[in-house]
Design a protein around this motif. Structure first.
Motif, mmCIF file in Angstrom:
data_model
loop_
_atom_site.group_PDB
_atom_site.id
_atom_site.type_symbol
_atom_site.label_atom_id
_atom_site.label_comp_id
_atom_site.label_asym_id
_atom_site.label_seq_id
_atom_site.Cartn_x
_atom_site.Cartn_y
_atom_site.Cartn_z
ATOM 1 N N ALA A 11 -22.149 -85.166 37.658
ATOM 2 C CA ALA A 11 -20.686 -85.297 37.710
ATOM 3 C C ALA A 11 -20.167 -85.075 39.129
ATOM 4 O O ALA A 11 -20.848 -84.455 39.936
ATOM 5 N N MET A 49 -31.444 -89.543 28.327
ATOM 6 C CA MET A 49 -31.465 -89.005 29.686
ATOM 7 C C MET A 49 -30.910 -87.587 29.755
ATOM 8 O O MET A 49 -31.150 -86.869 30.731
ATOM 9 N N GLU A 60 -31.537 -100.887 24.518
ATOM 10 C CA GLU A 60 -30.303 -101.085 25.260
ATOM 11 C C GLU A 60 -30.572 -101.603 26.665
ATOM 12 O O GLU A 60 -29.805 -102.396 27.207
ATOM 13 N N ALA A 95 -33.221 -96.418 22.984
ATOM 14 C CA ALA A 95 -32.673 -96.489 24.342
ATOM 15 C C ALA A 95 -33.267 -97.671 25.098
ATOM 16 O O ALA A 95 -32.568 -98.391 25.822
ATOM 17 N N LEU A 114 -38.251 -95.200 30.181
ATOM 18 C CA LEU A 114 -37.066 -96.006 30.517
ATOM 19 C C LEU A 114 -37.120 -96.493 31.964
ATOM 20 O O LEU A 114 -36.660 -97.603 32.264
ATOM 21 N N GLU A 126 -28.476 -81.851 36.023
ATOM 22 C CA GLU A 126 -28.497 -83.291 36.214
ATOM 23 C C GLU A 126 -28.471 -83.973 34.854
ATOM 24 O O GLU A 126 -29.078 -83.494 33.894
ATOM 25 N N GLY A 127 -27.784 -85.090 34.780
ATOM 26 C CA GLY A 127 -27.714 -85.823 33.517
ATOM 27 C C GLY A 127 -26.447 -86.647 33.489
ATOM 28 O O GLY A 127 -25.575 -86.517 34.361
ATOM 29 N N PRO A 128 -26.297 -87.504 32.520
ATOM 30 C CA PRO A 128 -25.131 -88.387 32.453
ATOM 31 C C PRO A 128 -23.826 -87.604 32.318
ATOM 32 O O PRO A 128 -23.792 -86.548 31.689
ATOM 33 N N VAL A 129 -22.769 -88.155 32.867
ATOM 34 C CA VAL A 129 -21.468 -87.455 32.827
ATOM 35 C C VAL A 129 -20.821 -87.536 31.448
ATOM 36 O O VAL A 129 -19.894 -86.782 31.136
ATOM 37 N N SER A 130 -21.284 -88.444 30.637
ATOM 38 C CA SER A 130 -20.851 -88.480 29.238
ATOM 39 C C SER A 130 -21.957 -89.188 28.474
ATOM 40 O O SER A 130 -22.783 -89.872 29.070
ATOM 41 N N ILE A 131 -21.943 -89.021 27.153
ATOM 42 C CA ILE A 131 -23.058 -89.538 26.344
ATOM 43 C C ILE A 131 -22.496 -90.523 25.338
ATOM 44 O O ILE A 131 -21.821 -90.152 24.379
ATOM 45 N N GLU A 132 -22.762 -91.789 25.605
ATOM 46 C CA GLU A 132 -22.154 -92.855 24.809
ATOM 47 C C GLU A 132 -23.144 -93.961 24.462
ATOM 48 O O GLU A 132 -22.736 -95.069 24.133
ATOM 49 N N SER A 133 -24.418 -93.661 24.582
ATOM 50 C CA SER A 133 -25.440 -94.667 24.292
ATOM 51 C C SER A 133 -26.748 -93.940 24.002
ATOM 52 O O SER A 133 -26.878 -92.743 24.279
ATOM 53 N N HIS A 134 -27.707 -94.672 23.439
ATOM 54 C CA HIS A 134 -29.032 -94.078 23.269
ATOM 55 C C HIS A 134 -29.615 -93.711 24.634
ATOM 56 O O HIS A 134 -30.319 -92.709 24.761
ATOM 57 N N PHE A 135 -29.322 -94.528 25.629
ATOM 58 C CA PHE A 135 -29.823 -94.243 26.970
ATOM 59 C C PHE A 135 -29.282 -92.913 27.482
ATOM 60 O O PHE A 135 -30.032 -92.048 27.946
ATOM 61 N N ASP A 136 -27.968 -92.733 27.386
ATOM 62 C CA ASP A 136 -27.363 -91.466 27.830
ATOM 63 C C ASP A 136 -27.972 -90.294 27.073
ATOM 64 O O ASP A 136 -28.288 -89.241 27.656
ATOM 65 N N THR A 156 -22.707 -83.660 32.021
ATOM 66 C CA THR A 156 -22.505 -82.879 33.249
ATOM 67 C C THR A 156 -21.039 -82.834 33.690
ATOM 68 O O THR A 156 -20.756 -82.540 34.855
ATOM 69 N N THR A 157 -20.139 -83.060 32.754
ATOM 70 C CA THR A 157 -18.714 -82.976 33.082
ATOM 71 C C THR A 157 -18.222 -81.560 32.803
ATOM 72 O O THR A 157 -18.065 -81.160 31.641
ATOM 73 N N LEU A 158 -17.962 -80.829 33.872
ATOM 74 C CA LEU A 158 -17.748 -79.395 33.719
ATOM 75 C C LEU A 158 -16.430 -79.045 33.034
ATOM 76 O O LEU A 158 -16.326 -78.005 32.384
ATOM 77 N N LYS A 183 -23.353 -95.170 34.503
ATOM 78 C CA LYS A 183 -22.604 -93.972 34.892
ATOM 79 C C LYS A 183 -23.478 -93.066 35.743
ATOM 80 O O LYS A 183 -24.703 -93.136 35.693
ATOM 81 N N PRO A 184 -22.830 -92.217 36.553
ATOM 82 C CA PRO A 184 -23.599 -91.303 37.401
ATOM 83 C C PRO A 184 -24.381 -90.299 36.568
ATOM 84 O O PRO A 184 -23.982 -89.952 35.458
ATOM 85 N N LEU A 185 -25.506 -89.845 37.108
ATOM 86 C CA LEU A 185 -26.323 -88.849 36.413
ATOM 87 C C LEU A 185 -25.984 -87.434 36.888
ATOM 88 O O LEU A 185 -26.742 -86.497 36.692
#
Lengths: 235, 235, 235, 235, 235, 235
Positions: free
Chosen positions: B235, A52, B87, B84, B58, A39-49, A10-12, B231-233
């Motif tokens: 941005a 989600m 983690e 996920a 999750l 809606e969603g994580p601002v970056s994707i760096e894990s299985h969780f991100d 979600t980082t525009l 991290k926020p969900l």
């Protein structure tokens, strides 16, 4: 022809850059739109991100279907939600890891992936294996740079150059694959500097999606990728 | 010791049955709780359903962490959200497809999976391959019975018997793996009738989770499965 | 429930230690007996030793059958005689290499094996491949310590620590598997020191054998592992 | 040059036939001796039989070493004790399954194995995989004829013909491998009748052993196959 | 018995050396002839050279057929034209890479290939994989010496020794395979110096070809390797 | 942008059809030229034909280089000379089997290849494996129609339909790949009739070649695919 490029985070500012990189390679007559989930994580760096981000990606595809999008690009190197997206979309859906790796296979003996955080290395190998490219993928190398610092860290480019040079040597590879959509704008300069093909998945996936549409091809609706049974999201 | 068995779909009768099957095999001193997400598909029969169930899974794990759960079972044969979940949870997390397949490998030359809808066959093969059991898995056979009809269709059991017998013959296998949590209560009768080991993933995963806790083992937090960056969900 | 843990070599101090490690993890109501063959090599460090230990292992299983043993553990990391034992025993048989490797697969991305002599490395890889864990096994590392010196060499533990640390780094692994039953008593301390899961096969196989019995599972007698035809041992 | 062909079972009529088949293909100046262990199963049709034959095989190799044998053939299609034998013998050791399969690979796209009992099929696949010939091996087909009835059952040859024809068709193979030393004397007639190459492992292994000696090659004594440490067989 | 050894390049001094190495291992009663194509590259160091040598190789085989040659050896480590040659020849055809690698597999855990130019490494891996020996091949190491300088560069032998020693260490291998027909005459000295088996493909393929003829075996003419349809070379 | 589509056989009517199929999918601004070698087999149906076509293919590429061609397509499903062509050409080279298979992988779970003669099936599997698509390729099915009769046999289309339907059922596949350039003009009708994606390699390779050029990518000249050393074709 309309191609929807979905940035799963979600980082525009990243969405904007991704859209520009896609547009730069799209053919005449092709409209590229770049979007992010609400809606969603601002970056994707894990299985969780990754997990989600998927409902948001699928919502963008559902929205695209309502407006007649011809093909989709999922612009995160983890290819989140790719198989589910293929069930939902009528047209083809291309992941950037998939496109970068498959395209790299036309260009040399083997590729090295240069990516962001160490914790994503395993997922990249899973993708390479599932796409049939486990032997073509010679190594996956983390720079340690978080996704959102790729744009802001002045040393990011130099780190990618250093990691790429080391990878070519260590892995005996002859092609570099960039392991993050946030590296898309580094591609041309890096290729010029390294003297080997450098693959940015955003560009690779965009031309691939366009190619599939031009060939009149869409995901098979025979069995696995038929539209999913509609059902309530609460019993 | 507390084990939380998560039914990733939102059909509570299934959650109840799953909980009973898990409790039936848990050792003395082990408390099994069975839960479902608040929101999510009523059954999981597509990549779309699988993906949409993961945030709920999750969330249940996050809730379990707050109350000190020792280990988790993800009780859908697609193992949705497994990586996920690893983690997020401090203790071990076991998927039922993973446990059923790995356990089957102790018992014979090769297993056949008998499952619900044809469209899930590809995903089962993906899991078998990623768990390293592509050679042990000799075939995946769909009965055509939707998940929620397993409980209501009076012909379901007979279909599973027929498919299992055919699979043993066609695949040259010697073990049957049930490819859906909704088949858990058929396991004992089926094993008696077929005369070969029959694996229900719910039971297999529950005893496996208990075993891991008793061995003092938890998911490695070294690199890939370290707690994910918060991290926020949006941005 | 009675579990017979067979130390395939004839060094009784090792049998005693193995029995203690197994008992330490067995559940309530489970009786663990540890035995060695009457005749056989004093340690197993070659294909020759492995082969010569098998008749003794099978004799112990035959003896166990006469007294109604429920499940067996073969407590040497080469898993000597495992497939033959499955033909002979009515209940399940678990090898410690098999159990350690399969259990490790629940806990991380990939494991490194730390073992005794260099000449056993090839056999360990063969086992990993045949169990389907060739990709999960990231490296096999010999410390150079002979089996029987594990108990007596005061530097043994430090060597195992050093080899494990190097393996995690070199292999990009996140779990350690101990490649010898004689290392069973080092497991807890090593796990505490390294901060990653450390697998001892004796403990892993014991809980696995117990789990299989509790699940009502035994080796399939359909085709390959049916009781072997009885025949004279001399024409 | 002296080649010792070891029939791992104790049926001497089979040893005689095997010796004749080996002598029929040995080159000038090559002496072939055929022996059986003093003790061991009368035929090998299970993992148990295989395991119980190995000490006898290794004793014959040790005896051969004392008289200066140049190379050894292990003449049972399970290749029992092959790796241990390589540690013990100074010269090369060739298994008949190994030689038949590797030789078949020079002659066509893929081979089918025609063998005795259904319960041996899994072991044959294990060998094919470990020799690297899992893709070349297209099928393993049991005739249901026990080893010792190959010599006495007048219908045996016809059964092998029928199974071979069916295998070529079903498997899309172009070469037949005979899966039992007891079939050695059927080879020439079968090849003439089927019109495709038919491999008997006894002949293939004998010429292979001779070839290795002529090339001045023996098993590497570097690491794994160095002579095994001498140790007592009882603590 | 007549074996035709074809040097696919047109450097006649190499053809002479290759013929001598083949004759040195051929059995009594075997005539070895060594030839080169009339036209073709003077050495083979690229995919282009490999491809351009094939019509000449096939012409030599066609000529051999007219004079009743019993078996053929293709004496370049790239095995150029091997599958096509099998269609054209009535008797067996053996490539030197194939024979060296398959023979090495009888002698140890894994082999390292020591070869000429870096650019040929990928092709060697392709061959190893297609012969089923991808796991047996532990490394391919280039010395940087061009093919035609093997005969003239006084430092060539020392380079091969150095590369072989390093390969055994790095790869954990126990056998060396020489990756160029031009190294055939270095084999015996190198084996004596290294103390591990060293495979020269020219010798290995010659005895293999002889063995196949003695066994009465030829390429299967069932389906793929039947004589190719005759057709004009110009429309 | 100029793309040269090379029909490796010398049947000019096929060259014309291939050129038309390529032009039908090329983007605006792309010039497609279709050529055949001056000399070579009139159709490619064996390893021999494949090998004999390669020098002609490479000559066309050398000619293309002199006139500044941007990318090449090798339009025979055996992809003859592909790796050598990549050494010779400055721009990318795409084989039609490679492009058809890689493109099919974006569209479904697995593809079946429908081809001409039974004798080509093995080569198609070799290609699938070397491209990393051995698991995606679910079956290769011969219709028995020789290449040059595809244009003239009125029953050819019906045979391809029948074989495709059977393949989807037998293989559990969801995509069809046409295994011969001579089937290119059947693609659209077949896709309409079968209701699954049907891949013609000529079209797939043409858009892929265009895509690579648009992305600024060419074969890596680092190591293996650097321009080959220039050398005389006669000593």
């Amino acid at each position: 022809m309309r191609i929807l490029v979905i940035n799963p985070n979600t980082t525009l500012t990243m969405t904007t850059t991704i859209g520009e990189c896609a547009r730069a390679v799209a053919g005449p007559g092709v409209t590229v739109e770049a979007v992010s989930p609400v809606e969603g994580p601002v970056s994707i760096e894990s299985h969780f991100d990754d997990a989600m981000s998927v409902p948001g990606v699928l919502a963008e595809i559902a929205a695209g279907e309502r407006t007649g999008v011809d093909a989709y690009v999922i612009a995160c190197f983890g290819d989140p939600g790719l198989l589910a997206a293929r069930e939902v979309a009528a047209g083809p859906v291309v992941g950037i890891a998939e496109a970068a790796m498959r395209t790299a296979a036309y260009l040399g003996r083997g590729f090295s992936v240069v990516t962001t955080l160490d914790r994503t290395v395993g997922h990249t190998w899973d993708l390479a294996e599932s796409y049939g490219l486990g032997r073509h993928c010679r190594g996956v190398h983390a720079t340690g740079i978080p996704v959102l610092e790729l744009e802001t860290d002045p040393a990011a480019y130099a780190s990618v150059v250093t990691a790429s040079r080391a990878a070519l040597e260590t892995d005996g590879s002859d092609v570099i694959v960039l392991g993050c959509a946030g590296m898309a704008d580094l591609c041309a300069q890096l290729q010029a500097e390294l003297g080997v093909p450098v693959l940015d998945g955003v560009a690779a996936a965009t031309v691939q999606a366009e190619a599939l549409v031009r060939l009149g091809l869409r995901t098979s609706a025979h069995r696995e990728f038929a539209p999913p049974p509609v059902k309530p999201l609460r019993a």
